[in-house]
Design a protein around this motif. Structure first.
Motif, PDB file in Angstrom:
ATOM      1  N   GLN A  46       0.827  -1.206   0.000  1.00  0.00           N
ATOM      2  CA  GLN A  46       0.000   0.000   0.000  1.00  0.00           C
ATOM      3  C   GLN A  46       0.866   1.263   0.000  1.00  0.00           C
ATOM      4  OE1 GLN A  46      -3.450   0.110   2.716  1.00  0.00           O
ATOM      5  NE2 GLN A  46      -3.067  -2.064   3.110  1.00  0.00           N
ATOM      6  N   THR A  47       1.887   1.274   0.836  1.00  0.00           N
ATOM      7  CA  THR A  47       2.756   2.455   0.916  1.00  0.00           C
ATOM      8  C   THR A  47       3.488   2.688  -0.389  1.00  0.00           C
ATOM      9  OG1 THR A  47       3.058   2.169   3.304  1.00  0.00           O
ATOM     10  CG2 THR A  47       4.709   3.482   2.139  1.00  0.00           C
ATOM     11  N   LEU A  48       4.031   1.627  -0.973  1.00  0.00           N
ATOM     12  CA  LEU A  48       4.737   1.773  -2.241  1.00  0.00           C
ATOM     13  C   LEU A  48       3.784   2.182  -3.353  1.00  0.00           C
ATOM     14  CD1 LEU A  48       7.070  -1.362  -2.042  1.00  0.00           C
ATOM     15  CD2 LEU A  48       7.687   1.036  -1.632  1.00  0.00           C
ATOM     16  N   GLY A  49       2.563   1.659  -3.329  1.00  0.00           N
ATOM     17  CA  GLY A  49       1.577   2.049  -4.322  1.00  0.00           C
ATOM     18  C   GLY A  49       1.229   3.518  -4.219  1.00  0.00           C
ATOM     19  N   ALA A  50       1.052   4.005  -2.990  1.00  0.00           N
ATOM     20  CA  ALA A  50       0.745   5.421  -2.795  1.00  0.00           C
ATOM     21  C   ALA A  50       1.910   6.299  -3.229  1.00  0.00           C
ATOM     22  CB  ALA A  50       0.394   5.677  -1.331  1.00  0.00           C
ATOM     23  N   PHE A  51       3.131   5.842  -2.977  1.00  0.00           N
ATOM     24  CA  PHE A  51       4.315   6.583  -3.435  1.00  0.00           C
ATOM     25  C   PHE A  51       4.333   6.661  -4.955  1.00  0.00           C
ATOM     26  CE2 PHE A  51       8.805   6.311  -4.876  1.00  0.00           C
ATOM     27  CZ  PHE A  51       9.274   7.524  -4.390  1.00  0.00           C
ATOM     28  N   ALA A  52       4.101   5.517  -5.621  1.00  0.00           N
ATOM     29  CA  ALA A  52       4.092   5.500  -7.082  1.00  0.00           C
ATOM     30  C   ALA A  52       2.985   6.386  -7.630  1.00  0.00           C
ATOM     31  CB  ALA A  52       3.920   4.063  -7.580  1.00  0.00           C
ATOM     32  N   ASP A  53       1.817   6.358  -6.994  1.00  0.00           N
ATOM     33  CA  ASP A  53       0.690   7.164  -7.461  1.00  0.00           C
ATOM     34  C   ASP A  53       0.943   8.647  -7.256  1.00  0.00           C
ATOM     35  OD1 ASP A  53      -2.226   7.376  -8.313  1.00  0.00           O
ATOM     36  OD2 ASP A  53      -2.325   8.326  -6.330  1.00  0.00           O
ATOM     37  N   THR A  54       1.753   9.000  -6.274  1.00  0.00           N
ATOM     38  CA  THR A  54       2.095  10.403  -6.062  1.00  0.00           C
ATOM     39  C   THR A  54       3.000  10.909  -7.180  1.00  0.00           C
ATOM     40  OG1 THR A  54       1.943  10.050  -3.668  1.00  0.00           O
ATOM     41  CG2 THR A  54       3.049  12.047  -4.406  1.00  0.00           C
ATOM     42  N   LEU A  55       3.901  10.052  -7.637  1.00  0.00           N
ATOM     43  CA  LEU A  55       4.817  10.447  -8.710  1.00  0.00           C
ATOM     44  C   LEU A  55       4.115  10.498 -10.059  1.00  0.00           C
ATOM     45  CD1 LEU A  55       7.902   8.293  -7.682  1.00  0.00           C
ATOM     46  CD2 LEU A  55       7.689  10.773  -7.457  1.00  0.00           C
ATOM     47  N   ILE A  56       3.330   9.460 -10.361  1.00  0.00           N
ATOM     48  CA  ILE A  56       2.575   9.405 -11.620  1.00  0.00           C
ATOM     49  C   ILE A  56       1.143   9.036 -11.248  1.00  0.00           C
ATOM     50  CG2 ILE A  56       2.427   8.432 -13.946  1.00  0.00           C
ATOM     51  CD1 ILE A  56       5.333   7.632 -13.741  1.00  0.00           C
ATOM     52  N   PRO A  57       0.316  10.037 -10.945  1.00  0.00           N
ATOM     53  CA  PRO A  57      -1.030   9.752 -10.447  1.00  0.00           C
ATOM     54  C   PRO A  57      -1.955   9.178 -11.506  1.00  0.00           C
ATOM     55  CG  PRO A  57      -0.721  12.111 -10.771  1.00  0.00           C
ATOM     56  CD  PRO A  57       0.624  11.471 -10.989  1.00  0.00           C
ATOM     57  N   GLY A  58      -2.952   8.461 -11.033  1.00  0.00           N
ATOM     58  CA  GLY A  58      -3.950   7.885 -11.924  1.00  0.00           C
ATOM     59  C   GLY A  58      -5.302   7.871 -11.241  1.00  0.00           C
ATOM     60  N   GLU A  59      -6.301   7.347 -11.940  1.00  0.00           N
ATOM     61  CA  GLU A  59      -7.634   7.282 -11.364  1.00  0.00           C
ATOM     62  C   GLU A  59      -7.752   6.074 -10.438  1.00  0.00           C
ATOM     63  OE1 GLU A  59      -9.839   7.223 -14.921  1.00  0.00           O
ATOM     64  OE2 GLU A  59      -9.506   5.100 -15.336  1.00  0.00           O
ATOM     65  N   ARG A  60      -8.713   6.132  -9.525  1.00  0.00           N
ATOM     66  CA  ARG A  60      -8.912   5.040  -8.583  1.00  0.00           C
ATOM     67  C   ARG A  60      -9.267   3.747  -9.313  1.00  0.00           C
ATOM     68  NH1 ARG A  60     -10.803   9.245  -4.930  1.00  0.00           N
ATOM     69  NH2 ARG A  60      -9.588   9.077  -2.989  1.00  0.00           N
ATOM     70  N   ARG A  61      -8.765   2.635  -8.779  1.00  0.00           N
ATOM     71  CA  ARG A  61      -9.007   1.332  -9.392  1.00  0.00           C
ATOM     72  C   ARG A  61     -10.391   0.807  -9.085  1.00  0.00           C
ATOM     73  NH1 ARG A  61      -3.991  -1.226  -6.406  1.00  0.00           N
ATOM     74  NH2 ARG A  61      -4.901   0.174  -4.838  1.00  0.00           N
ATOM     75  N   TYR A  62     -10.972   1.256  -7.989  1.00  0.00           N
ATOM     76  CA  TYR A  62     -12.290   0.814  -7.565  1.00  0.00           C
ATOM     77  C   TYR A  62     -12.799   1.824  -6.539  1.00  0.00           C
ATOM     78  CZ  TYR A  62      -9.132  -1.002  -3.986  1.00  0.00           C
ATOM     79  OH  TYR A  62      -8.134  -1.119  -3.039  1.00  0.00           O
ATOM     80  N   PRO A  63     -14.116   1.886  -6.318  1.00  0.00           N
ATOM     81  CA  PRO A  63     -14.649   2.819  -5.318  1.00  0.00           C
ATOM     82  C   PRO A  63     -14.041   2.555  -3.940  1.00  0.00           C
ATOM     83  CG  PRO A  63     -16.413   1.932  -6.678  1.00  0.00           C
ATOM     84  CD  PRO A  63     -15.180   1.138  -7.016  1.00  0.00           C
ATOM     85  N   GLY A  64     -13.631   3.623  -3.280  1.00  0.00           N
ATOM     86  CA  GLY A  64     -13.042   3.473  -1.959  1.00  0.00           C
ATOM     87  C   GLY A  64     -11.567   3.150  -1.958  1.00  0.00           C
ATOM     88  N   ASP A  65     -10.923   3.189  -3.115  1.00  0.00           N
ATOM     89  CA  ASP A  65      -9.487   2.948  -3.190  1.00  0.00           C
ATOM     90  C   ASP A  65      -8.763   4.026  -2.390  1.00  0.00           C
ATOM     91  OD1 ASP A  65      -6.914   2.264  -3.864  1.00  0.00           O
ATOM     92  OD2 ASP A  65      -7.191   2.373  -6.030  1.00  0.00           O
ATOM     93  N   VAL A  66      -7.978   3.634  -1.389  1.00  0.00           N
ATOM     94  CA  VAL A  66      -7.260   4.616  -0.574  1.00  0.00           C
ATOM     95  C   VAL A  66      -5.795   4.730  -0.970  1.00  0.00           C
ATOM     96  CG1 VAL A  66      -8.788   4.357   1.409  1.00  0.00           C
ATOM     97  CG2 VAL A  66      -6.770   2.887   1.215  1.00  0.00           C
ATOM     98  N   VAL A  67      -5.295   3.744  -1.703  1.00  0.00           N
ATOM     99  CA  VAL A  67      -3.893   3.792  -2.139  1.00  0.00           C
ATOM    100  C   VAL A  67      -3.741   4.761  -3.294  1.00  0.00           C
ATOM    101  CG1 VAL A  67      -2.028   2.449  -3.166  1.00  0.00           C
ATOM    102  CG2 VAL A  67      -3.393   1.461  -1.320  1.00  0.00           C
TER     103      VAL A  67
END
Length: 221
Positions: free
Chosen positions: A46-67
């Motif tokens: 989860q932490t690595l996913g959030a880090f990656a999403d901060t660098l190259i953000p994208g849309e949520r994978r599903y409703p309620g996605d917190v990563v």
């Protein structure tokens, strides 16, 4: 930081980059890792996913996605397989990911404490930050005087490789499967034999004559 020292982590990251540059990953191993991640996202994932999403953000994978914070429309690093690439058992950095994630979470706790931001105990500290706060924190990781800056520089490069080049897959296969990053960037399709050729020179003319001993694959003599 506790756990492996910076030198150990940097050596593993450098070896990871070297491994990707000379042949990429075994697709079956990457697929197995992706399956495991999908089944249960650990705090490290989860932490690595959030880090990656901060660098190259994208849309949520599903409703309620917190990563994935859902800061933009379209695919980001997570959809492009950045976490799968990092977790590949073939890469030297894989065993050190919990320590790297813990380092980032520790920075998130310190960031939140200074700003009186409440963090939910049910998720990793970095994941608990808003996208704006994640961005501010990650930006500070690259300050010239930050001791851990080299770690984040190489980690960000790996995230970029996953999105820009599908570094965790064979490029032809990635295109055939509609890799989110390559598709978003409109990466060109290869010729029928799986090779890329560029008959039109970007400057309108070749910059140098082809060396007579150049191999059929285009490698120098």
């Amino acid at each position: 930081m506790t756990g492996p020292d910076r030198r150990t982590i940097l050596k593993a990251l450098a070896a990871t980059l070297a491994g990707l540059s000379v042949g990429g990953l075994d697709p079956s191993a990457s697929a197995a890792s992706a399956s495991a991640d999908a089944a249960s996202e650990s705090w490290t994932t989860q932490t690595l996913g959030a880090f990656a999403d901060t660098l190259i953000p994208g849309e949520r994978r599903y409703p309620g996605d917190v990563v994935v914070a859902g800061a933009v429309a379209g695919p980001g690093a997570v959809q492009a397989g950045a976490v799968t690439l990092l977790h590949s058992p073939e890469l030297p950095v894989a065993p050190l990911l919990p320590a790297i994630a813990a380092l980032l979470d520790a920075r998130a706790v310190a960031y939140a404490a200074l700003r009186l931001i409440w963090l939910s105990p049910s998720r990793p500290p970095f994941v608990g930050l808003s996208f704006a706060d994640r961005t501010a924190l990650v930006g500070g990781l690259f300050d010239p005087d930050d001791l851990d800056r080299p770690i984040w520089q190489v980690m960000s490069l790996l995230v970029g490789l996953a999105f820009d080049t599908a570094g965790q897959q064979d490029t032809v296969e990635a295109l055939g499967q509609g890799h989110p990053g390559l598709t978003w960037l409109r990466f060109p399709e290869p010729d029928a034999d799986g090779l890329w050729r560029f008959p039109e020179f970007s400057y309108g003319r070749p910059l140098a004559a082809l060396h007579p001993n150049t191999t059929p694959s285009g490698s120098p003599a």
